[in-house]
Design a protein around this motif. Structure first.
Motif, PDB file in Angstrom:
ATOM      1  N   ASN A 136       9.049  -2.154  43.688  1.00  0.00           N
ATOM      2  CA  ASN A 136       8.983  -3.424  42.967  1.00  0.00           C
ATOM      3  C   ASN A 136       8.764  -3.169  41.474  1.00  0.00           C
ATOM      4  O   ASN A 136       8.236  -2.136  41.070  1.00  0.00           O
ATOM      5  N   SER A 137       9.212  -4.103  40.662  1.00  0.00           N
ATOM      6  CA  SER A 137       9.273  -3.905  39.212  1.00  0.00           C
ATOM      7  C   SER A 137       7.899  -3.670  38.585  1.00  0.00           C
ATOM      8  O   SER A 137       7.777  -2.926  37.606  1.00  0.00           O
ATOM      9  N   LYS A 138       6.862  -4.276  39.151  1.00  0.00           N
ATOM     10  CA  LYS A 138       5.518  -4.090  38.603  1.00  0.00           C
ATOM     11  C   LYS A 138       5.073  -2.639  38.754  1.00  0.00           C
ATOM     12  O   LYS A 138       4.589  -2.016  37.809  1.00  0.00           O
ATOM     13  N   LYS A 139       5.250  -2.086  39.948  1.00  0.00           N
ATOM     14  CA  LYS A 139       4.882  -0.688  40.185  1.00  0.00           C
ATOM     15  C   LYS A 139       5.767   0.253  39.379  1.00  0.00           C
ATOM     16  O   LYS A 139       5.304   1.274  38.866  1.00  0.00           O
ATOM     17  N   LEU A 140       7.050  -0.093  39.280  1.00  0.00           N
ATOM     18  CA  LEU A 140       7.975   0.741  38.522  1.00  0.00           C
ATOM     19  C   LEU A 140       7.570   0.795  37.051  1.00  0.00           C
ATOM     20  O   LEU A 140       7.617   1.853  36.423  1.00  0.00           O
ATOM     21  N   TYR A 141       7.144  -0.322  36.515  1.00  0.00           N
ATOM     22  CA  TYR A 141       6.694  -0.378  35.124  1.00  0.00           C
ATOM     23  C   TYR A 141       5.434   0.455  34.923  1.00  0.00           C
ATOM     24  O   TYR A 141       5.297   1.203  33.954  1.00  0.00           O
ATOM     25  N   GLN A 142       4.499   0.358  35.882  1.00  0.00           N
ATOM     26  CA  GLN A 142       3.238   1.091  35.778  1.00  0.00           C
ATOM     27  C   GLN A 142       3.445   2.597  35.926  1.00  0.00           C
ATOM     28  O   GLN A 142       2.846   3.391  35.200  1.00  0.00           O
ATOM     29  N   ARG A 143       4.310   2.975  36.858  1.00  0.00           N
ATOM     30  CA  ARG A 143       4.511   4.397  37.147  1.00  0.00           C
ATOM     31  C   ARG A 143       5.543   5.032  36.230  1.00  0.00           C
ATOM     32  O   ARG A 143       5.468   6.215  35.911  1.00  0.00           O
ATOM     33  N   GLY A 144       6.535   4.251  35.851  1.00  0.00           N
ATOM     34  CA  GLY A 144       7.575   4.764  34.967  1.00  0.00           C
ATOM     35  C   GLY A 144       8.788   5.331  35.680  1.00  0.00           C
ATOM     36  O   GLY A 144       9.805   5.632  35.051  1.00  0.00           O
ATOM     37  N   TYR A 145       8.714   5.485  36.977  1.00  0.00           N
ATOM     38  CA  TYR A 145       9.837   6.012  37.754  1.00  0.00           C
ATOM     39  C   TYR A 145       9.627   5.697  39.233  1.00  0.00           C
ATOM     40  O   TYR A 145       8.505   5.457  39.688  1.00  0.00           O
ATOM     41  N   ASN A 146      10.734   5.689  39.960  1.00  0.00           N
ATOM     42  CA  ASN A 146      10.703   5.505  41.409  1.00  0.00           C
ATOM     43  C   ASN A 146      10.927   6.863  42.053  1.00  0.00           C
ATOM     44  O   ASN A 146      11.992   7.464  41.906  1.00  0.00           O
ATOM     45  N   GLN A 147       9.936   7.369  42.751  1.00  0.00           N
ATOM     46  CA  GLN A 147      10.037   8.723  43.308  1.00  0.00           C
ATOM     47  C   GLN A 147      11.196   8.845  44.298  1.00  0.00           C
ATOM     48  O   GLN A 147      11.844   9.894  44.375  1.00  0.00           O
ATOM     49  N   ALA A 148      11.498   7.775  45.045  1.00  0.00           N
ATOM     50  CA  ALA A 148      12.613   7.822  45.988  1.00  0.00           C
ATOM     51  C   ALA A 148      13.937   7.974  45.239  1.00  0.00           C
ATOM     52  O   ALA A 148      14.828   8.718  45.661  1.00  0.00           O
ATOM     53  N   ALA A 149      14.059   7.260  44.111  1.00  0.00           N
ATOM     54  CA  ALA A 149      15.282   7.352  43.312  1.00  0.00           C
ATOM     55  C   ALA A 149      15.424   8.737  42.691  1.00  0.00           C
ATOM     56  O   ALA A 149      16.539   9.271  42.596  1.00  0.00           O
ATOM     57  N   GLU A 150      14.315   9.329  42.262  1.00  0.00           N
ATOM     58  CA  GLU A 150      14.369  10.673  41.686  1.00  0.00           C
ATOM     59  C   GLU A 150      14.878  11.681  42.713  1.00  0.00           C
ATOM     60  O   GLU A 150      15.702  12.548  42.410  1.00  0.00           O
ATOM     61  N   LEU A 151      14.391  11.566  43.941  1.00  0.00           N
ATOM     62  CA  LEU A 151      14.863  12.460  45.006  1.00  0.00           C
ATOM     63  C   LEU A 151      16.329  12.187  45.324  1.00  0.00           C
ATOM     64  O   LEU A 151      17.138  13.113  45.455  1.00  0.00           O
ATOM     65  N   ALA A 152      16.673  10.910  45.445  1.00  0.00           N
ATOM     66  CA  ALA A 152      18.035  10.522  45.834  1.00  0.00           C
ATOM     67  C   ALA A 152      19.063  10.998  44.820  1.00  0.00           C
ATOM     68  O   ALA A 152      20.139  11.490  45.190  1.00  0.00           O
ATOM     69  N   LYS A 153      18.764  10.849  43.540  1.00  0.00           N
ATOM     70  CA  LYS A 153      19.707  11.273  42.503  1.00  0.00           C
ATOM     71  C   LYS A 153      19.939  12.777  42.543  1.00  0.00           C
ATOM     72  O   LYS A 153      21.073  13.256  42.385  1.00  0.00           O
ATOM     73  N   GLN A 154      18.865  13.534  42.774  1.00  0.00           N
ATOM     74  CA  GLN A 154      18.997  14.990  42.841  1.00  0.00           C
ATOM     75  C   GLN A 154      19.785  15.419  44.079  1.00  0.00           C
ATOM     76  O   GLN A 154      20.619  16.325  44.016  1.00  0.00           O
ATOM     77  N   VAL A 155      19.516  14.765  45.219  1.00  0.00           N
ATOM     78  CA  VAL A 155      20.240  15.094  46.449  1.00  0.00           C
ATOM     79  C   VAL A 155      21.725  14.773  46.283  1.00  0.00           C
ATOM     80  O   VAL A 155      22.595  15.576  46.648  1.00  0.00           O
ATOM     81  N   ALA A 156      22.033  13.605  45.726  1.00  0.00           N
ATOM     82  CA  ALA A 156      23.425  13.213  45.515  1.00  0.00           C
ATOM     83  C   ALA A 156      24.137  14.201  44.594  1.00  0.00           C
ATOM     84  O   ALA A 156      25.286  14.601  44.838  1.00  0.00           O
ATOM     85  N   LYS A 157      23.461  14.604  43.538  1.00  0.00           N
ATOM     86  CA  LYS A 157      24.046  15.539  42.581  1.00  0.00           C
ATOM     87  C   LYS A 157      24.335  16.883  43.231  1.00  0.00           C
ATOM     88  O   LYS A 157      25.421  17.456  43.055  1.00  0.00           O
ATOM     89  N   ASN A 158      23.384  17.391  44.001  1.00  0.00           N
ATOM     90  CA  ASN A 158      23.548  18.706  44.622  1.00  0.00           C
ATOM     91  C   ASN A 158      24.603  18.721  45.723  1.00  0.00           C
ATOM     92  O   ASN A 158      25.249  19.752  45.954  1.00  0.00           O
ATOM     93  N   LEU A 159      24.771  17.602  46.412  1.00  0.00           N
ATOM     94  CA  LEU A 159      25.752  17.528  47.489  1.00  0.00           C
ATOM     95  C   LEU A 159      27.094  16.976  47.019  1.00  0.00           C
ATOM     96  O   LEU A 159      28.055  16.955  47.782  1.00  0.00           O
ATOM     97  N   ASN A 160      27.120  16.511  45.766  1.00  0.00           N
ATOM     98  CA  ASN A 160      28.321  15.876  45.216  1.00  0.00           C
ATOM     99  C   ASN A 160      28.706  14.643  46.023  1.00  0.00           C
ATOM    100  O   ASN A 160      29.875  14.407  46.324  1.00  0.00           O
ATOM    101  N   TRP A 161      27.691  13.851  46.383  1.00  0.00           N
ATOM    102  CA  TRP A 161      27.885  12.585  47.081  1.00  0.00           C
ATOM    103  C   TRP A 161      27.670  11.444  46.091  1.00  0.00           C
ATOM    104  O   TRP A 161      26.941  11.593  45.111  1.00  0.00           O
TER     105      TRP A 161
END
Length: 250
Positions: A136-161
């Motif tokens: 949710n946007s409140k937590k995202l603002y407080q934390r500065g990043y979504n850990q699930a998105a950080e993992l997902a982007k790296q996995v997609a990049k490494n697998l070329n998905w």
């Protein structure tokens, strides 16, 4: 990488060596865990439920499906996790999520990619479109990043998905921590959605989607998100997490 690039990388690694987050030893450049500490992490091994991946240590499931999935089949086709959410890994995930150690995502995602490559039969061996579980946007603002998105982007990049971030977590003040499975399922149905604008721009008709999160606890979040992705036309929705909480819920 060019010869100059290799020399520069080696030079940087000597000035700013990568240090293992757990034991303090030197690691490969850009990594946060040494091979010895990775070996100590508790992998989830069969037998486990064919659908949700719930482990059944020292036993087997005659039907291949656990009681929860038998009573109420989830909207996703298959969920898998690499490790048990315990001990050193649990502390790493907490640091990754709450202590601003976003750099841990690179190493943690690498472990996820290695698991997919070593289990070619997972997710029916399909090439998938990757989507992260939203925050949710409140937590995202407080934390500065979504850990699930950080993992997902790296996995997609490494697998070329392919990758997109189209799920929405509605504003909600109720934390899921401490809720039982039934309460989590009920709560999760209320908070996850697909953005209508995103849905108009991206169709999942006939595609297989891999939903990524850091930890699988009861499956409530995964089930709710998968429900919306299936509504968007996805052929199959699979769930993949770095870790899984093994408890009395399963």
């Amino acid at each position: 990488m060019s010869l100059v690039g290799n020399i520069f990388r080696e030079w940087i690694s000597w000035i700013y060596p990568s240090i293992c987050e757990l034991c303090g030893c030197r690691c490969d450049y850009g990594q946060s865990l040494c091979p010895d500490c990775i070996q100590k992490l508790e992998k989830i091994e069969p037998p486990y439920c064919a659908i949700c991946g719930a482990p059944v240590p020292g036993s087997f499931i005659p039907t291949g499906i656990c009681n929860d999935c038998h009573e109420q089949k989830p909207h996703y086709s298959e969920a898998r996790a690499v490790f048990t959410n315990a001990n050193e890994l649990r502390e790493l995930i907490l640091s990754f999520k709450y202590a601003g150690k976003i750099y841990l995502g690179r190493t943690l995602a690498t472990l996820m990619v290695e698991a997919i490559k070593s289990h070619p039969y997972w997710f029916d061996g399909e090439k998938c479109h990757i989507i992260p579980v939203p925050m949710n946007s409140k937590k995202l603002y407080q934390r500065g990043y979504n850990q699930a998105a950080e993992l997902a982007k790296q996995v997609a990049k490494n697998l070329n998905w392919s990758y997109s971030d189209i799920l929405i977590h509605k504003e909600d003040n109720q934390a899921q921590a401490g809720l039982g499975r039934a309460a989590r399922l009920k709560h999760a149905k209320k908070v996850y959605r697909i953005g209508m604008k995103s849905l108009k721009e991206k169709s999942f008709e006939g595609e297989s989607v891999l939903l990524i999160d850091d930890v699988f606890t009861t499956g409530a979040t995964a089930d709710s998100c998968a429900r919306w992705i299936k509504r968007a036309g996805a052929k199959n929705v699979y769930v993949f997490t770095l870790a899984r909480t093994v408890s009395h819920y399963k």
